[in-house]
Write an enzyme that holds these catalytic residues in place. Structure first.
Site, short mmCIF file in Angstrom:
data_model
loop_
_atom_site.label_atom_id
_atom_site.label_comp_id
_atom_site.label_asym_id
_atom_site.label_seq_id
_atom_site.Cartn_x
_atom_site.Cartn_y
_atom_site.Cartn_z
N ASP A 13 43.76 26.43 26.68
CA ASP A 13 43.67 27.73 25.98
C ASP A 13 44.98 28.50 25.97
OD1 ASP A 13 40.99 27.11 25.65
OD2 ASP A 13 40.40 28.15 27.47
N LYS A 16 47.48 26.68 21.68
CA LYS A 16 47.98 25.50 20.96
C LYS A 16 47.64 25.57 19.47
CE LYS A 16 45.57 23.03 23.87
NZ LYS A 16 45.19 24.05 24.86
N GLY A 40 38.75 24.11 22.01
CA GLY A 40 38.50 25.17 21.03
C GLY A 40 39.86 25.74 20.68
N HIS A 41 40.36 25.42 19.50
CA HIS A 41 41.70 25.84 19.10
C HIS A 41 41.59 26.92 18.03
CE1 HIS A 41 43.68 21.85 20.62
NE2 HIS A 41 42.99 22.50 21.55
N GLN A 224 43.30 20.65 25.71
CA GLN A 224 43.27 21.02 27.13
C GLN A 224 44.69 21.34 27.61
OE1 GLN A 224 41.16 17.86 26.37
NE2 GLN A 224 39.90 19.54 25.69
P1 GDP Z 1 44.07 26.75 22.49
O1 GDP Z 1 42.86 26.07 23.01
O2 GDP Z 1 45.30 26.40 23.27
O3 GDP Z 1 44.28 26.54 21.02
O4 GDP Z 1 43.85 28.31 22.72
P2 GDP Z 1 42.48 29.13 22.42
O5 GDP Z 1 42.34 29.29 20.95
O6 GDP Z 1 41.35 28.55 23.15
O7 GDP Z 1 42.79 30.49 23.15
C1 GDP Z 1 43.89 31.25 22.84
C2 GDP Z 1 43.39 32.64 22.44
O8 GDP Z 1 44.46 33.56 22.44
C3 GDP Z 1 42.83 32.67 21.03
O9 GDP Z 1 41.82 33.64 20.96
C4 GDP Z 1 44.03 33.10 20.20
O10 GDP Z 1 43.67 33.74 18.99
C5 GDP Z 1 44.70 34.06 21.13
N1 GDP Z 1 46.17 34.15 21.04
C6 GDP Z 1 47.07 33.18 20.79
N2 GDP Z 1 48.32 33.66 20.91
C7 GDP Z 1 48.20 34.95 21.25
C8 GDP Z 1 49.15 35.99 21.56
O11 GDP Z 1 50.35 35.79 21.56
N3 GDP Z 1 48.63 37.20 21.89
C9 GDP Z 1 47.30 37.46 21.92
N4 GDP Z 1 46.90 38.68 22.27
N5 GDP Z 1 46.39 36.50 21.64
C10 GDP Z 1 46.83 35.28 21.33
P1 IMO Z 2 41.50 23.58 24.84
O1 IMO Z 2 41.96 22.39 24.02
C1 IMO Z 2 40.13 25.16 28.65
C2 IMO Z 2 37.70 22.51 31.13
C3 IMO Z 2 36.25 22.88 31.31
C4 IMO Z 2 36.00 22.31 32.70
C5 IMO Z 2 36.82 21.02 32.67
C6 IMO Z 2 36.04 19.77 32.31
O2 IMO Z 2 40.76 24.59 24.06
O3 IMO Z 2 42.64 24.15 25.62
P2 IMO Z 2 34.95 18.81 30.10
O4 IMO Z 2 34.05 19.44 29.08
O5 IMO Z 2 36.23 18.29 29.54
O6 IMO Z 2 34.23 17.79 30.92
O7 IMO Z 2 35.32 20.01 31.12
O8 IMO Z 2 37.84 21.24 31.72
N1 IMO Z 2 38.13 22.40 29.72
C7 IMO Z 2 38.90 23.30 29.10
N2 IMO Z 2 39.37 24.49 29.52
N3 IMO Z 2 40.46 24.70 27.43
C8 IMO Z 2 40.01 23.50 26.99
O9 IMO Z 2 40.41 22.95 25.83
C9 IMO Z 2 39.16 22.75 27.83
N4 IMO Z 2 38.52 21.58 27.73
C10 IMO Z 2 37.91 21.36 28.89
O10 IMO Z 2 36.07 24.29 31.30
O11 IMO Z 2 36.54 23.14 33.67
MG MG Z 3 40.93 26.58 23.66
#
Ligand code: GDP
Ligand code: IMO
Ligand code: MG
Length: 423
Positions: A13, A16, A40-41, A224
């Site tokens: 998270d 990416k 979840g991207h 991840q």
């Molecule tokens: P990913 O899994 O690496 O793609 O990241 P996620 O989408 O799960 O989580 C990142 C969260 O931070 C999302 O809700 C994005 O919209 C948000 N986000 C990304 N970059 C920034 C930033 O620079 N500032 C803020 N406030 N939010 C951001």
């Molecule tokens: P993105 O790509 C954050 C965590 C889960 C749990 C562990 C194992 O959005 O960054 P799993 O379902 O893979 O067996 O879970 O890994 N986890 C993540 N945490 N971002 C993710 O993906 C994750 N994918 C799995 O919360 O702790």
């Molecule tokens: Mg994510």
């Protein structure tokens, strides 16, 4: 042309999805190499927020091919939902989205096994997203899995039935009994498989080889983060794939020598969702503020993310394991308003001060040692240029670059595509 890699350096998270979307204009092909719908991207542009789970984050760009590589595990049901969400954008999915025949399928019973395994672990549960990731990779390495290419075989349903029946026996084996209606799950699954079959399946390693020969540029998108890597993460509180750079080679069939830039992405602080050790975790108002301002809720499960200070010991480790060549710092805007910022530079480990990540970082062994830095009050979210960044933020960045020996090339100051400062 060479392949560039983008991967998360923390516990996922990091942002990416946002950065892949920002960078896609420079690439012909965006390729996911591991993980599945546990990811979840999030990307935001034109006032709309999109969350992708299996589909690569370059899908909204007209000219980019998006490829789901052999290292990915696909749940047809979630994949169909993602496609349904995209339908209003009139993307040419049949041409733009390609799927490796060697990617493995998540069956409904894989999800049930995930739930049974977690329930049986009680307090020691991993905190899995319950998307069936672990059981599907277990079947892959156990050589029992069903792959996308199998859907083109006449007997694929027999293979499905054999594996499903085995899974049912395994579910019964667990103490923790779970309730399920397999008929309903299978109806949904088979409907989704038909949608999957309407897409374009390819021999992705051959496709990527030919693309490289033809001079196409490729960006591999990790899911991840490095601390969730099956080998290098905080085992057993990890996911079931190699999230680090080597995973791109096995997950796409790209040779190590073909990798050029490795973009490592991290938050200016740290978050984690699910169980497992987290040395810099905050249980006070500071951590709660990070969670609130950063809107730290999982994009896949909605669970609140645990928050804490930046852990440089862990970040250094991730930079080394991945061979990161450029860094991207996300969510700097969330740190606005703190008088003092802390960065963990060392651990007190079993009475000794160390600066590497040890085998065991459980709280009873590890206590973080912090350096304090002055915070900034300015709102960063409307800033567009490097020159506008406050002095204290530049000091924070300089400190990290000196410690990590890698330049920070992007500073992200908000979730939107446009809130991205290139340095
Ligand atoms: P990913 O899994 O690496 O793609 O990241 P996620 O989408 O799960 O989580 C990142 C969260 O931070 C999302 O809700 C994005 O919209 C948000 N986000 C990304 N970059 C920034 C930033 O620079 N500032 C803020 N406030 N939010 C951001
Ligand atoms: P993105 O790509 C954050 C965590 C889960 C749990 C562990 C194992 O959005 O960054 P799993 O379902 O893979 O067996 O879970 O890994 N986890 C993540 N945490 N971002 C993710 O993906 C994750 N994918 C799995 O919360 O702790
Ligand atoms: Mg994510």
């Amino acid at each position: 042309m060479a392949v560039d890699l983008l991967l998360g350096l923390q516990w996922g998270d990091e942002g990416k999805g946002k950065i892949v979307d920002v960078l896609t204009k420079n690439y012909d092909i965006i390729a996911r190499f591991q993980g599945g719908p546990n990811a979840g991207h999030t990307l935001e542009f034109d006032g709309i927020k999109h969350v992708l789970h299996t589909i690569p984050s370059g899908i909204f760009h007209e000219n980019a091919i998006n490829l789901v590589g052999n290292g990915v595990v696909i749940d047809p049901v979630i994949f169909k939902k993602e496609l349904d969400n995209l339908s209003k954008f009139k993307l040419n999915i049949k041409e733009k989205l390609l799927i490796s025949r060697k990617a493995h399928l998540i069956l409904p019973t894989h999800r049930l096994l995930d739930a049974a395994s977690e329930a049986s672990k009680g307090k020691a549960k991993i905190g899995s997203t319950l998307k069936g990731i672990g059981p599907t990779y277990m079947d892959k390495t156990g050589r029992n899995g069903i792959r996308v290419g199998d859907l083109e075989l006449d007997d694929w349903k027999d293979r499905y039935t054999a594996l499903r029946d085995k899974h049912i026996d395994m579910i019964d084996f667990y103490d923790a009994k779970i309730e399920y209606n397999l008929d309903e799950l299978e109806t949904e699954f088979f409907k989704a498989v038909e949608v999957l079959k309407s897409l374009t399946f390819i021999d992705s390693e051959e496709y990527l080889y030919q693309a490289q020969q033809a001079g196409k540029s490729i960006l591999a998108e990790g899911a991840q983060g490095s601390l969730l890597d099956i080998d290098f993460g905080t085992y057993p509180y990890v996911t079931s794939s190699n999230t680090t750079a080597a995973g791109a080679c096995t997950g796409l069939g790209v040779a190590p020598g073909q990798i050029a830039e490795v973009f490592g992405i991290f938050k200016a602080y740290t978050t984690r969702v699910g169980s497992g050790p987290f040395p810099t975790e905050l249980f006070d108002e500071v951590g709660a503020t990070m969670g609130r301002v950063g809107n730290e809720f999982g994009a896949t499960t909605g669970r609140p993310r645990r928050c804490g200070w930046l852990d440089l010991v862990a970040l250094k480790y991730a930079v080394r394991v991945n061979g990161v060549t450029q860094l991207m710092m996300m969510k700097g805007d969330v740190l606005s308003g703190f008088d003092t910022l802390k960065i963990c530079t060392q651990y007190k480990y079993k009475g000794e001060v160390i600066d590497h990540l040890p085998y065991n970082i459980e709280p009873e062994n590890v206590e973080p040692v912090y350096t304090e830095m002055k915070g900034w009050a300015e709102d960063l979210t409307k800033m567009q240029e490097d020159e506008q960044l406050p002095k204290e933020l530049n000091d924070y960045i300089d400190f990290l670059e000196k410690e990590l020996h890698v330049p920070i090339k992007i500073v992200s100051v908000g979730p939107d595509r446009t809130q991205t400062i290139h340095r």
